[in-house]
Design an enzyme around this catalytic site. Structure first.
Site: not given
Length: 373
Positions: A270, A273, A284
């Protein structure tokens, strides 16, 4: 077909469009669409002069080894090779020197060299949809719609499933393999290749990408990128140019990537950038992470090793190297390299000030409201 033919395309123009040869329809100019109909035949291009006899336009473009000249116009981009060859076959079978089509001619080379004009007034009819003429913006819209459906028909005949023909646009140079599924309202353009078993869910825009086998894209924008096997992208991801996303990756909602190489099995769920990041496998990346690649003058690269963990709301300021198995605590600002297996915490220690009642915010609610008196 025992006879050889060459082609001549006459460029046309109209007041509302200008020259039609350069007008694009689904990623290809009208002139290029007409050239496709002539296959590998040697083809010349000339300006159309309505006042000139057609033979005077043909003669300079005749080839010595051609038996026939096929004359077409740049304003009929729906013309197909099937129709061109049917017209040439008709000329051969009938022995006629000239076949006048609805928009175009087949002329024997011998006749073009010796005759002073075309005398035939008869028109031979073939697939008349091929001769719809682009003389206005409305006609171009009609032609584009027909072309769009022809492209969809081609892919469906080769085992591709479209859930929404009306809202789907597939460019002329797109490759889609058998078994792919294209959902509602997708636009796929350029040299994109959709591999076997891939699925495009609703509302994607994809241009010049490779979407590999069994990958899934959902409501996302992708340009000049590679999406690996079984990877999932979206919803609402933005893949800017130059990305390579490895097999089994997950690029989630509101993630933006630019010029990144993301290794196999990585997850960015989520609001991330990442610019100019080379990331290893099985990493992760938490929510709200920023890989800051630009210092106001130059772009810099971040290198992340295998199985690294980047905590939520962290900012990684390039150039920096995060080695294998490193762990970045949530909310950190990382400006220097992190060794393999290390924990990096880059944030100020929390300070709590109890009974802080003299601040402006607290006073706002404690002061009497004169308007209510």
């Amino acid at each position: 077909m025992g006879k050889k033919y060459c082609g001549l395309i006459l460029k046309t123009s109209y007041p509302s469009l200008g020259e039609t040869s350069s007008v694009a329809v689904l990623g290809k100019s009208m002139l290029d669409w007409v050239k496709l109909a002539l296959g590998g035949a040697e083809t010349g291009v000339a300006d159309n002069d309505p006042a000139a006899d057609i033979l005077s336009l043909v003669r300079p473009h005749l080839k010595p080894d051609c038996d026939y000249a096929v004359v077409l116009y740049s304003d009929t981009p729906l013309i197909t090779r099937k129709t061109v060859e049917a017209a040439v076959e008709e000329a051969i079978a009938s022995g006629r020197e000239v076949i006048r089509m609805t928009r175009g001619y087949v002329i024997s080379a011998a006749h073009a060299l010796r005759a002073d004009k075309i005398y035939t007034e008869d028109t031979c009819y073939f697939d008349e949809e091929d001769f719809i003429t682009a003389f206005s913006q409305k006609q171009i819209g009609l032609i584009s719609d027909i072309m769009k459906n022809r492209i969809l028909d081609y892919h469906m005949s080769h085992g591709v499933r479209f859930e929404d023909m009306a809202g789907t646009v597939i460019g002329c140079d797109v490759t889609i393999e058998e078994g792919a599924v294209i959902g509602y309202n997708n636009i796929v353009l350029g040299g994109t290749c959709i591999r076997r078993g891939a699925r495009l869910k609703a509302n994607n825009y994809i241009e010049d990408c490779i979407i590999d086998e069994d990958a899934v894209m959902d409501s996302s924008h992708a340009v000049s990128s590679y999406v690996g096997k079984r990877a999932s992208v979206g919803p609402y991801a933005n893949l800017r140019a130059g990305n390579v996303i490895g097999d089994d990756c997950h690029i989630g909602d509101f993630v933006e990537l630019k010029a990144c190489n993301i290794g196999k099995g990585c997850k960015m769920g989520h609001l991330t950038y990442a610019g100019n990041v080379n990331m290893g496998e099985e990493c992760n990346v938490g929510a709200g992470v920023v890989f800051a690649n630009y210092d106001g003058k130059d772009k810099h690269t971040t290198v992340v090793g295998n199985r690294a963990f980047i905590g939520s709301s962290s900012t990684v300021v390039a150039p920096v190297v995060i080695e294998d198995g490193a762990f970045i605590a949530a909310g950190s600002v990382i400006t220097s390299d992190v060794p393999s297996g290390a924990l990096a915490i880059g944030r100020a220690r929390q300070v709590v000030k109890p009974e802080w009642t003299e601040n402006k915010y607290a006073k706002k609610f404690s002061a009497p409201d004169d308007n209510k008196r």
